[in-house]
Design a protein around this motif. Structure first.
Motif: not given
Length: 464
Positions: A26-37, A46-56
């Protein structure tokens, strides 16, 4: 040895394997490519997903830290033990660009499992290696009956590593009090190969330099003026030729001052690795090895400083001839640095060395990019030995030691926090970082989970 039961960790990991892999996909489906605006919103998602999963997962503190660029994620789980050491885990949630037409056999952002591997951008670099800590800490708690980790656990997962971490140092300095730790664990690295689990003990630093030499105000006729005015391309060629001596050593005076020399133990450990030079040369797409005399190939790549010409040019480069004295010439240099070298001092030394070799009548411009410091953890450091023990328990075999020839932001954490940096990674060279069909070996990923589960008890024992 930590009292975490190995069988209990393995059982818990296997019981939660399917859900863990589903979450990672599910996380990998988020195309969090920082080099492309155009993917800025995805990096934030991606950051919000991870923050929520760490809380979980159970982290009582999860925060998104803003930067002038992409957001980072911070999480914290204090230990109930008042004397527990503080451990900071570093990783990144941004990924390299990827498209099906690059050579992928499947959509890079639609992960698939095939032949015991998960394919998808970020599977190994670095989402998979960040994410194994979530199941690892839960396995640690389940196997020990604890309600909090044996260490005061912190995570910092940045969002710009694949874009050069332009705001990372400033973030670390600004948040140094929150990030304070006794040791830093970097999970953005790998092992020697599928059958040889290893722990990396250090990375080289990096200083980059561009030197431009200018002579005539424009290209001029070499028949009318050649031999009578200084040629910037000739001056540049002489400068580059003087960069190394006949033994392959960097000829900049003072360059080797303070360099941490390899010990006999380290050289012996490097020699234990199943290194085949012919195979390595094929990977390097090269015909022969070269470098500083007196050192093996691995020692040159991992433990010796270097100077390399990354690009050089000047004058006419088109078809046929154009008999001119060029108005300018340029070279790009990079210096890989090892423990004991200060990038700022190296830059000063290079500048002095270069300026002393520029002839009269040639103007110059020397510029340096922001530098990266080297980092190295001594083999006998108790925290390093704790990592090796934890990995040995997970893999059931002897753990060998490597270094990495590249550079990364881990050294900034060492420099800002004053804490040793250790590396824990399970990726292997065949995982294809930055290339098409990036993947992670699922068995190794689960060994990363087990290693993390054992590590917190091992570190608590080692650092008290």
């Amino acid at each position: 040895m930590s009292d975490t039961p190995d069988s209990a960790v393995r059982t818990y990991t296997e019981q939660h394997r399917a859900a863990f892999l589903d979450d990672l996909a599910e996380w990998l489906r988020i195309p969090s490519v920082s080099a492309q605006p155009e993917h800025d919103g995805d990096v934030r998602r991606s950051a919000e997903w991870l923050s929520g999963k760490l809380a979980e997962t159970g982290f009582p503190v999860t925060e998104i830290w803003e930067t002038p660029g992409a957001p980072a994620v911070f999480a914290e789980w204090p230990s109930q033990d008042p004397d527990a050491p503080v451990v900071l885990v570093y990783g990144h949630h941004d990924v390299q660009p990827a498209a099906r037409e690059d050579g992928w056999h499947t959509d890079p952002f639609e992960p698939v499992i095939r032949d015991g591997r998960m394919y998808g951008r970020g599977a190994a670099d670095d989402k998979g290696q960040v994410f194994f800590h979530t199941l690892g800490v839960r396995a640690h708690l389940a196997a020990t009956g604890r309600t909090t980790p044996a260490v005061h656990l912190k995570l910092l997962v940045e969002g710009e590593e694949e874009s050069g971490s332009p705001h990372f140092r400033a973030l670390a300095e600004e948040r140094a009090a929150r990030l304070a730790a006794d040791v830093v664990i970097v999970s953005d690295t790998g092992m020697w190969d599928e059958n040889t689990p290893t722990v990396c003990t250090g990375m080289r630093g990096l200083a980059e330099c561009e030197i431009e030499l200018s002579g005539p105000a424009q290209d001029i006729h070499s028949g009318s003026f050649g031999g009578a005015v200084p040629n910037p391309a000739t001056a540049l060629a002489r400068l580059v030729a003087a960069l190394h001596d006949s033994e392959g050593r960097v000829a900049v005076p003072g360059f080797y001052d303070g360099v941490a020399e390899l010990t006999a133990t380290e050289r012996a450990l490097f020699a234990e690795l199943p290194f085949d030079e012919d195979t390595w040369l094929r990977t390097a797409a090269s015909q022969a090895t070269a470098g500083e005399a007196g050192y093996s190939t691995l020692e040159r790549v991992w433990a010796r400083p270097t100077a390399e010409v990354n690009g050089i040019g000047g004058g006419y480069q088109g078809a046929g001839s154009k008999t001119v004295i060029p108005s300018s010439a340029l070279v790009k240099l990079s210096f890989r640095l090892v423990a004991g070298q200060d990038p700022d001092r190296v830059q000063d030394l290079v500048r002095v060395w270069a300026e002393a070799r520029i002839p009269a009548g040639i103007r110059h411009r020397i510029t340096f990019a922001p530098a990266t410091r080297p980092c190295l953890t001594p083999l006998d450091h108790p925290a390093l030995q704790a990592v090796a023990r934890a990995m040995g328990r997970a893999f059931g075999t002897k753990i060998l030691f490597t270094r990495e020839g590249g550079s990364g932001p881990a050294a900034d954490l060492q420099d800002v926090l004053g804490a040793p940096v250790l590396f824990l990674g399970i990726s292997v060279p065949s995982d294809g970082w930055h290339g098409p069909d990036e993947k992670v070996e699922l068995d190794l990923l689960l060994k990363g989970v087990e290693t993390a589960a054992h590590l917190w008890g091992e570190l608590a024992d080692a650092l008290r």
